[in-house]
Structure formats: structure tokens, C-alpha cells
Design an enzyme around this catalytic site. Structure first.
Site, mmCIF file in Angstrom:
data_model
loop_
_atom_site.group_PDB
_atom_site.id
_atom_site.type_symbol
_atom_site.label_atom_id
_atom_site.label_comp_id
_atom_site.label_asym_id
_atom_site.label_seq_id
_atom_site.Cartn_x
_atom_site.Cartn_y
_atom_site.Cartn_z
ATOM 1 N N SER A 148 0.960 -1.332 -0.005
ATOM 2 C CA SER A 148 0.131 0.071 0.085
ATOM 3 C C SER A 148 1.286 1.276 -0.274
ATOM 4 O O SER A 148 1.972 1.153 0.886
ATOM 5 C CB SER A 148 -0.716 -0.050 1.452
ATOM 6 O OG SER A 148 -1.566 1.113 1.507
ATOM 7 N N TYR A 161 -1.785 -0.738 10.476
ATOM 8 C CA TYR A 161 -1.753 -1.497 9.024
ATOM 9 C C TYR A 161 -0.766 -0.664 8.601
ATOM 10 O O TYR A 161 -0.319 -1.262 6.791
ATOM 11 C CB TYR A 161 -3.241 -0.678 8.305
ATOM 12 C CG TYR A 161 -3.308 -0.953 6.835
ATOM 13 C CD1 TYR A 161 -3.679 -2.613 6.093
ATOM 14 C CD2 TYR A 161 -3.430 -0.106 6.083
ATOM 15 C CE1 TYR A 161 -4.250 -2.541 5.360
ATOM 16 C CE2 TYR A 161 -3.381 -0.294 4.535
ATOM 17 C CZ TYR A 161 -3.777 -1.204 4.204
ATOM 18 O OH TYR A 161 -4.115 -0.967 2.974
ATOM 19 N N LYS A 165 2.194 -2.400 6.528
ATOM 20 C CA LYS A 165 2.492 -2.418 4.880
ATOM 21 C C LYS A 165 3.865 -2.175 4.394
ATOM 22 O O LYS A 165 4.602 -2.582 3.198
ATOM 23 C CB LYS A 165 1.217 -1.222 4.098
ATOM 24 C CG LYS A 165 -0.146 -2.406 4.324
ATOM 25 C CD LYS A 165 -0.072 -3.634 3.341
ATOM 26 C CE LYS A 165 -1.482 -4.423 2.933
ATOM 27 N NZ LYS A 165 -1.439 -5.191 2.156
HETATM 28 N N1 LIG Z 1 -8.478 -0.680 -1.986
HETATM 29 C C1 LIG Z 1 -7.481 0.455 -1.477
HETATM 30 O O1 LIG Z 1 -7.872 1.179 -1.725
HETATM 31 C C2 LIG Z 1 -6.633 -0.427 -1.313
HETATM 32 C C3 LIG Z 1 -5.198 0.749 -0.877
HETATM 33 C C4 LIG Z 1 -3.646 0.174 -1.221
HETATM 34 C C5 LIG Z 1 -3.985 -0.895 -1.111
HETATM 35 N N2 LIG Z 1 -4.771 -2.146 -1.059
HETATM 36 C C6 LIG Z 1 -4.558 -3.661 -0.524
HETATM 37 O O2 LIG Z 1 -5.158 -4.189 -1.814
HETATM 38 C C7 LIG Z 1 -5.373 -5.430 -0.476
HETATM 39 C C8 LIG Z 1 -6.734 -6.145 -1.431
HETATM 40 O O3 LIG Z 1 -7.934 -5.219 -0.699
HETATM 41 P P1 LIG Z 1 -8.710 -4.972 -1.698
HETATM 42 O O4 LIG Z 1 -8.992 -3.512 -2.079
HETATM 43 O O5 LIG Z 1 -9.368 -6.198 -2.719
HETATM 44 O O6 LIG Z 1 -9.659 -5.455 -0.418
HETATM 45 P P2 LIG Z 1 -11.323 -6.211 0.102
HETATM 46 O O7 LIG Z 1 -11.563 -5.771 0.909
HETATM 47 O O8 LIG Z 1 -12.419 -6.206 -1.547
HETATM 48 O O9 LIG Z 1 -10.296 -7.540 -0.143
HETATM 49 C C9 LIG Z 1 -9.741 -8.047 0.323
HETATM 50 C C10 LIG Z 1 -9.846 -9.416 1.175
HETATM 51 O O10 LIG Z 1 -8.791 -9.807 1.992
HETATM 52 C C11 LIG Z 1 -9.647 -10.903 2.695
HETATM 53 N N3 LIG Z 1 -9.271 -10.953 3.600
HETATM 54 C C12 LIG Z 1 -9.309 -10.846 4.810
HETATM 55 N N4 LIG Z 1 -9.127 -11.511 6.006
HETATM 56 C C13 LIG Z 1 -8.404 -12.122 5.222
HETATM 57 C C14 LIG Z 1 -8.032 -13.366 5.930
HETATM 58 N N5 LIG Z 1 -7.258 -13.563 7.458
HETATM 59 N N6 LIG Z 1 -6.961 -14.150 5.333
HETATM 60 C C15 LIG Z 1 -7.550 -15.203 4.337
HETATM 61 N N7 LIG Z 1 -8.512 -13.418 3.854
HETATM 62 C C16 LIG Z 1 -9.146 -12.621 3.713
HETATM 63 C C17 LIG Z 1 -10.609 -10.814 2.582
HETATM 64 O O11 LIG Z 1 -12.251 -11.368 2.865
HETATM 65 C C18 LIG Z 1 -11.300 -9.936 1.212
HETATM 66 O O12 LIG Z 1 -11.738 -11.023 0.586
HETATM 67 C C19 LIG Z 1 -5.422 -5.149 0.291
HETATM 68 O O13 LIG Z 1 -3.785 -5.722 0.829
HETATM 69 C C20 LIG Z 1 -4.777 -4.404 0.719
HETATM 70 O O14 LIG Z 1 -4.357 -4.033 1.767
HETATM 71 C C21 LIG Z 1 -6.045 -2.107 -1.051
#
Ligand SMILES: NC(=O)c1ccc[n+]([C@@H]2O[C@H](COP(=O)([O-])OP(=O)(O)OC[C@H]3O[C@@H](n4cnc5c(N)ncnc54)[C@H](O)[C@@H]3O)[C@@H](O)[C@H]2O)c1
Length: 256
Positions: A148, A161, A165
Site C-alpha cells: 500500500s 495497517y 504494509k
Molecule cells: N482498495 C484500496 O484502496 C487499497 C489501497 C492500498 C492497498 N490495498 C491493498 O489491496 C489488497 C486487496 O484489498 P481490496 O482493496 O481488494 O479489499 P477487499 O476488502 O475487497 O479484499 C480483501 C480480501 O481479503 C480477505 N481477507 C481478509 N482477512 C483475511 C484473512 N485473515 N485471511 C484470508 N483472507 C482474508 C477478505 O475476505 C477480502 O476478500 C489488500 O492487501 C489491501 O491492503 C487496497
């Protein structure tokens, strides 16, 4: 219809957090690029449907219910990968949690342990398990960590968090350095503001979205497949000499 550009044909990929926004987009883009997929998530309700979608693209698809914060689950996932594919060519560590938005003075040890186990410890040991499989089979894997932008600079109200990251970005560098001699590449992607359930508190509130978008030179937040496309690039030979990198996917936010 089959994609004619399939740089990952014959490859196997393991994607964690596959039920989420970026995870699902990644599964579909990897499958379109030709990869067979093992997908996992703690929440399994959407995985069979996603597996069926992958199969409709002519690729093999299997899934597992895995809590990345539980070491027994992580070890079982490595065993499943070995049973299903022998080796994993592409590992995408995408699962993460961020259950609390607020000042660090309100944090407690339980919150720390939860976030660190899912976001850092699980991916660390899953990566090592997959790397060992690949070294034993003399077939280098490719590790891609979804970190992130919050891991690169202070992210107020998301301290644990953000620390997790930052740890993932440095874990990437350590693995790229120690596993590179085995032919294993390891890179991270650092997005910000991608339209998923994770970031809904931002894009779901028009005033907050407006404030966020003002900081983004492209004038919009990103979509999940704009991260997934970078995953495919890193997973393919198009990036054969890219190792130990952190690719920022923010629409230019934080530039300068
Ligand atoms: N969406 C954003 O703006 C953003 C920004 C920076 C980084 N990210 C990163 O992108 C990645 C994906 O996030 P996203 O945006 O698709 O969010 P999301 O919430 O749609 O997906 C996250 C997924 O992780 C799963 N999860 C949570 N805890 C878990 C566990 N203990 N074991 C297995 N699976 C688990 C959830 O069930 C979910 O399906 C993450 O690593 C997040 O930190 C997202």
C-alpha cells in the site's frame, strides 16, 4: 472468447484474498493471461462462482478457505498448492485487514497481533513455503505482494495497517535479495484509493471522495483491474529483469 495474448500460458498462480476487489480482478486477469489458479480467502462464499468464471476461460481453478492469520491454514495452503500444481509459478499476496480507523493511542495488542498476523506474518511464511517448493523443484516462482502507498509514508488513523504494509515492502526487498540467486523474483505493488469494499468509507461518501480526488493528478480513484494489470506485468516475462521493486499505483498521488 480466449485472449490471444497469453504470456502466462502453462503457469500456475496462487492468489490470496481472492474474494476481494483487487483479488478477484487479479484472478480474472491472470486467467485471461493463461494461468491456472488456486484462489483462497477467509470468506469463501464467492470463490466457487469465481472458480467457475476462471474455468469458463479454459483454465484450471481450485479454491481453499484460508485464514492468512492462522499458521495451520497457511501451511495447509502450501500443501494444497503442492497437491494441486506441484509448484506455484506465481504467488500474489493480496489478503489484508484494516479493522480500525483511529488514533494510535487507542490501539491495543490484540489489534496489533490481528493486523500483523494477516498482513505480514501469513504472507511471509506463505511466500517462504512456496519458495521452498520452487527451490526443491528447481522451478523459480515469482512473488508479488500487494502492499500500500500507506506503507511508504505516514497514513494517519491507520498506523498498524501502515506499519504492516511498510513491513511487506521491506519483506519484498529481503526476499528479492535472498531468493534472487534461485531465480525467484519478488516485487510489491503499492496502490492507493482503489474502488473496493476496503476503501468504501472513502469513495462511498461524496465529500470524502471529493477531497481524495483533489489529491490525485488523474482526477479519479483507481479500479481493481488497474492493479491487476500490473500484477500480470510483474508475473510475466515482460518484467523478467524487474526484481526488488515497489510499483506505485496511485494515479500520481504523492508525486514529488
Ligand atoms: N482498495 C484500496 O484502496 C487499497 C489501497 C492500498 C492497498 N490495498 C491493498 O489491496 C489488497 C486487496 O484489498 P481490496 O482493496 O481488494 O479489499 P477487499 O476488502 O475487497 O479484499 C480483501 C480480501 O481479503 C480477505 N481477507 C481478509 N482477512 C483475511 C484473512 N485473515 N485471511 C484470508 N483472507 C482474508 C477478505 O475476505 C477480502 O476478500 C489488500 O492487501 C489491501 O491492503 C487496497
Amino acid at each position: 472468447m480466449a485472449n490471444s495474448y497469453q504470456p502466462l500460458l502453462g503457469k500456475s498462480a496462487l492468489v490470496t484474498g481472492a474474494g476481494g476487489g483487487i483479488g478477484k480482478a487479479t484472478v480474472l486477469k491472470l486467467a485471461e493471461a493463461g494461468a491456472d489458479i488456486l484462489m483462497c480467502d477467509k470468506k469463501t462464499d464467492s470463490l466457487q462462482g469465481l472458480a467457475d468464471e476462471v474455468k469458463s476461460k479454459g483454465r484450471k481453478a481450485v479454491w481453499a478457505g484460508t485464514d492468512m492469520g492462522v499458521m495451520e491454514d497457511v501451511n495447509r495452503l502450501v500443501e494444497k498448492a503442492k497437491a494441486d500444481f506441484g509448484v506455484v509459478d506465481i504467488l500474489v499476496n493480496c489478503a489484508a485487514v484494516s479493522p480500525f480507523f483511529g488514533p494510535m493511542l487507542q490501539h491495543d495488542e490484540k489489534l496489533w497481533d490481528k493486523i500483523m498476523s494477516v498482513n505480514l506474518k501469513g504472507p511471509y511464511f506463505l511466500s517462504l513455503g512456496i519458495a521452498k517448493l520452487s527451490i526443491d523443484n528447481k522451478k523459480p516462482c515469482n512473488i508479488i505482494n500487494v502492499a500500500s502507498a500507506g506503507g511508504m509514508r505516514p497514513d494517519p488513523m491507520l498506523a498498524i495497517y501502515a506499519v504492516s504494509k511498510a513491513g511487506m515492502i521491506h519483506m519484498t526487498r529481503m526476499m528479492a535479495t535472498e531468493l534472487g540467486p534461485f531465480g525467484i523474483r519478488c516485487n510489491s505493488i503499492s496502490p492507493s484509493f482503489i474502488r473496493t469494499r476496503f476503501s468504501q468509507p472513502i469513495w462511498g461518501v461524496p465529500e470524502i471522495l471529493d477531497m481524495a480526488v483533489k489529491q490525485i493528478p488523474l482526477g479519479r480513484i483507481g479500479e481493481p483491474d488497474e492493479v491487476a494489470k500490473v500484477v500480470v506485468f510483474l508475473a510475466s516475462d515482460e518484467s523478467s529483469y524487474v526484481n526488488c521493486e515497489n510499483i506505485v499505483v496511485t494515479g500520481g498521488m504523492y508525486a514529488g
